[in-house]
Design an enzyme around this catalytic site. Structure first.
Site, PDB file in Angstrom:
ATOM      1  CG  HIS A 175      -7.189   9.204  -0.066  1.00 14.73           C
ATOM      2  ND1 HIS A 175      -7.253   7.861  -0.329  1.00 14.73           N
ATOM      3  CD2 HIS A 175      -7.592   9.828  -1.193  1.00 14.73           C
ATOM      4  CE1 HIS A 175      -7.665   7.679  -1.578  1.00 14.73           C
ATOM      5  NE2 HIS A 175      -7.889   8.858  -2.127  1.00 14.73           N
TER       6      HIS A 175
ATOM      7  CG  HIS B 175      -9.232  14.026  -2.551  1.00 17.64           C
ATOM      8  ND1 HIS B 175      -8.253  14.029  -3.507  1.00 17.64           N
ATOM      9  CD2 HIS B 175      -9.696  12.750  -2.499  1.00 17.64           C
ATOM     10  CE1 HIS B 175      -8.129  12.817  -4.032  1.00 17.64           C
ATOM     11  NE2 HIS B 175      -8.990  12.016  -3.441  1.00 17.64           N
TER      12      HIS B 175
ATOM     13  CG  HIS C 247      -4.449  -0.312   5.096  1.00 17.37           C
ATOM     14  ND1 HIS C 247      -3.905   0.198   3.936  1.00 17.37           N
ATOM     15  CD2 HIS C 247      -5.457  -1.141   4.713  1.00 17.37           C
ATOM     16  CE1 HIS C 247      -4.558  -0.315   2.898  1.00 17.37           C
ATOM     17  NE2 HIS C 247      -5.498  -1.130   3.332  1.00 17.37           N
TER      18      HIS C 247
ATOM     19  CB  CYS D 161      -0.932  -0.005   1.207  1.00 17.45           C
ATOM     20  SG  CYS D 161      -1.850   1.539   1.373  1.00 17.45           S
TER      21      CYS D 161
HETATM   22  P1  AMP Z   1      -8.460   8.719  -5.169  1.00 17.70           P
HETATM   23  O1  AMP Z   1      -8.866   8.769  -6.590  1.00 17.70           O
HETATM   24  O2  AMP Z   1      -9.458   9.367  -4.237  1.00 17.70           O
HETATM   25  O3  AMP Z   1      -8.083   7.314  -4.719  1.00 17.70           O
HETATM   26  O4  AMP Z   1      -7.189   9.638  -5.048  1.00 17.70           O
HETATM   27  C1  AMP Z   1      -5.893   9.185  -4.990  1.00 17.70           C
HETATM   28  C2  AMP Z   1      -5.026  10.391  -5.149  1.00 17.70           C
HETATM   29  O5  AMP Z   1      -3.722  10.061  -4.704  1.00 17.70           O
HETATM   30  C3  AMP Z   1      -4.872  10.880  -6.589  1.00 17.70           C
HETATM   31  O6  AMP Z   1      -5.320  12.231  -6.658  1.00 17.70           O
HETATM   32  C4  AMP Z   1      -3.378  10.741  -6.890  1.00 17.70           C
HETATM   33  O7  AMP Z   1      -2.893  11.807  -7.648  1.00 17.70           O
HETATM   34  C5  AMP Z   1      -2.775  10.723  -5.498  1.00 17.70           C
HETATM   35  N1  AMP Z   1      -1.538   9.970  -5.345  1.00 17.70           N
HETATM   36  C6  AMP Z   1      -1.278   8.699  -5.707  1.00 17.70           C
HETATM   37  N2  AMP Z   1      -0.036   8.317  -5.352  1.00 17.70           N
HETATM   38  C7  AMP Z   1       0.512   9.388  -4.717  1.00 17.70           C
HETATM   39  C8  AMP Z   1       1.786   9.650  -4.111  1.00 17.70           C
HETATM   40  N3  AMP Z   1       2.744   8.712  -4.088  1.00 17.70           N
HETATM   41  N4  AMP Z   1       2.006  10.874  -3.576  1.00 17.70           N
HETATM   42  C9  AMP Z   1       1.047  11.836  -3.627  1.00 17.70           C
HETATM   43  N5  AMP Z   1      -0.166  11.643  -4.169  1.00 17.70           N
HETATM   44  C10 AMP Z   1      -0.439  10.452  -4.709  1.00 17.70           C
HETATM   45 ZN    ZN Z   2      -2.428   1.489   3.529  1.00 17.30          ZN
END
Ligand code: AMP
Ligand code: ZN
Length: 112
Positions: free
Chosen positions: A100, A102, A46, A4
């Site tokens: 997460h 946003h 997690h 993850c």
């Molecule tokens: P979601 O579509 O809600 O799952 O959003 C996942 C978000 O994580 C997306 O906006 C990606 O750009 C961001 N993301 C994925 N990997 C990373 C990372 N290693 N560092 C920063 N952001 C990430």
């Molecule tokens: Zn995780």
């Protein structure tokens, strides 16, 4: 949860642009920002998504929301307004299966 990516970030095994951190939560910049300010507020624990929340996670979610409020202020986007959201499951646009929140604002949003 070795594969993850957000667990790796929370454990400092993967570099990213960290904005805030305490024992329970880490906040970092989204790597593909969709607004001038685009932060991800992530519990270190997690949890796959909102669908997997348990009673014991209430305080954590509470902390995440209040942290979003203070970060919005710090980032200077509180007055104009911002977007705060969880994507849940593939149908909801969730790509990373680690909870997460946003936080997006500061211009560049689709409706201003
Ligand atoms: P979601 O579509 O809600 O799952 O959003 C996942 C978000 O994580 C997306 O906006 C990606 O750009 C961001 N993301 C994925 N990997 C990373 C990372 N290693 N560092 C920063 N952001 C990430
Ligand atoms: Zn995780």
């Amino acid at each position: 949860m070795e594969e993850c990516i957000f667990c790796k970030i929370a454990n400092h095994q993967q570099k990213t642009d960290i904005v805030f951190e305490n024992e329970q939560i880490i906040v970092f910049k989204d790597m593909h920002p969709q607004a001038k300010v685009h932060l991800l507020i992530v519990p270190k624990k997690h949890i796959e998504s909102i669908n997997y929340l348990e009673e014991e996670d209430r305080e954590l979610i509470n902390q995440m929301i209040f942290l979003a409020k203070s970060l919005a202020k710090k980032q200077g986007i509180a007055v104009k307004g911002y977007r705060l959201f969880f994507n849940v499951g593939r149908g909801g646009g969730q790509i990373i299966d680690h909870l997460h929140l946003h936080l997006m604002g500061g211009g560049g949003l689709s409706d201003g």
